[in-house]
Structure formats: structure tokens, C-alpha cells
Design a protein around this motif. Sequence first.
Motif, short mmCIF file in Angstrom:
data_model
loop_
_atom_site.label_atom_id
_atom_site.label_comp_id
_atom_site.label_asym_id
_atom_site.label_seq_id
_atom_site.Cartn_x
_atom_site.Cartn_y
_atom_site.Cartn_z
N MET A 1 22.12 -12.56 -11.52
CA MET A 1 21.96 -11.47 -10.60
C MET A 1 20.52 -11.49 -10.06
O MET A 1 19.57 -11.51 -10.82
N LYS A 2 20.38 -11.51 -8.75
CA LYS A 2 19.07 -11.50 -8.13
C LYS A 2 18.64 -10.07 -7.86
O LYS A 2 19.40 -9.27 -7.33
N ILE A 3 17.40 -9.76 -8.24
CA ILE A 3 16.84 -8.43 -8.02
C ILE A 3 15.64 -8.58 -7.10
O ILE A 3 14.78 -9.43 -7.32
N GLU A 4 15.59 -7.74 -6.06
CA GLU A 4 14.44 -7.76 -5.15
C GLU A 4 13.35 -6.86 -5.72
O GLU A 4 13.60 -5.70 -6.06
N VAL A 5 12.15 -7.41 -5.84
CA VAL A 5 11.00 -6.65 -6.32
C VAL A 5 10.04 -6.48 -5.16
O VAL A 5 9.62 -7.47 -4.54
N LYS A 6 9.67 -5.26 -4.86
CA LYS A 6 8.74 -4.97 -3.77
C LYS A 6 7.32 -4.89 -4.33
O LYS A 6 7.10 -4.45 -5.45
N CYS A 7 6.36 -5.33 -3.53
CA CYS A 7 4.95 -5.31 -3.92
C CYS A 7 4.11 -5.13 -2.67
O CYS A 7 4.34 -5.79 -1.67
N GLU A 8 3.13 -4.25 -2.72
CA GLU A 8 2.25 -4.00 -1.58
C GLU A 8 0.85 -4.59 -1.78
O GLU A 8 -0.05 -4.35 -0.99
N VAL A 9 0.65 -5.40 -2.83
CA VAL A 9 -0.67 -5.96 -3.13
C VAL A 9 -0.78 -7.32 -2.43
O VAL A 9 -0.40 -8.36 -2.98
N GLU A 10 -1.32 -7.30 -1.22
CA GLU A 10 -1.34 -8.50 -0.38
C GLU A 10 -2.23 -9.61 -0.90
O GLU A 10 -2.07 -10.76 -0.48
N ASN A 11 -3.16 -9.32 -1.80
CA ASN A 11 -4.02 -10.40 -2.31
C ASN A 11 -3.50 -10.99 -3.62
O ASN A 11 -4.21 -11.72 -4.30
N CYS A 12 -2.25 -10.71 -3.98
CA CYS A 12 -1.62 -11.33 -5.15
C CYS A 12 -0.96 -12.64 -4.71
O CYS A 12 -0.33 -12.69 -3.64
N LYS A 13 -1.07 -13.67 -5.50
CA LYS A 13 -0.49 -14.96 -5.11
C LYS A 13 1.03 -14.92 -5.04
O LYS A 13 1.64 -15.79 -4.44
N TYR A 14 1.67 -13.91 -5.62
CA TYR A 14 3.13 -13.79 -5.58
C TYR A 14 3.62 -12.87 -4.46
O TYR A 14 4.81 -12.67 -4.30
N TRP A 15 2.72 -12.31 -3.67
CA TRP A 15 3.10 -11.45 -2.55
C TRP A 15 3.63 -12.30 -1.42
O TRP A 15 3.11 -13.37 -1.12
N ALA A 16 4.72 -11.84 -0.78
CA ALA A 16 5.29 -12.54 0.38
C ALA A 16 5.54 -11.53 1.50
O ALA A 16 5.64 -10.32 1.26
N GLU A 17 5.65 -12.05 2.71
CA GLU A 17 5.90 -11.22 3.88
C GLU A 17 7.06 -10.26 3.61
O GLU A 17 8.04 -10.63 2.98
N GLY A 18 6.91 -9.04 4.10
CA GLY A 18 7.93 -8.03 3.86
C GLY A 18 7.71 -7.28 2.56
O GLY A 18 8.59 -6.61 2.05
N ASP A 19 6.49 -7.42 2.00
CA ASP A 19 6.12 -6.77 0.73
C ASP A 19 7.07 -7.16 -0.40
O ASP A 19 7.52 -6.34 -1.18
N LYS A 20 7.35 -8.45 -0.51
CA LYS A 20 8.22 -8.95 -1.57
C LYS A 20 7.40 -9.68 -2.62
O LYS A 20 6.43 -10.36 -2.32
#
Length: 50
Positions: A1-20
Motif C-alpha cells: 500500500m502506497k501512502i502519500e506523505v506531505k512535507c513543506e520543508v523545501e531544503n530537505c533532500k527528500y522534498w519533491a515538487e508538490g510538497d511531497k
Amino acid sequence: MKIEVKCEVENCKYWAEGDKCVADSILVVANSGKQASNERETICDTFEKM
């Protein structure tokens, strides 16, 4: 099961466009001990600065 995790920390190496978060796994810890009363008492320990 895939779960979408949202993140607003743009300087994290795991941050992706769309706050993912695109990390393979996520580790969330309490600020102290093993319990938290609310989200402000937690930390995403998966964060890595770009």
C-alpha cells in the motif's frame, strides 16, 4: 500500500515538487521520551539538509 506523505520543508533532500516526501521510509520521534501530546511535540528524524 502506497501512502502519500506531505512535507513543506523545501531544503530537505527528500522534498519533491508538490510538497511531497520521497524518502523510502519516515521516522517521526517525540521531542522527549516516547509520547507526544500534539504534532508540535514531534520531530521528523528523516530530515536531511540538501
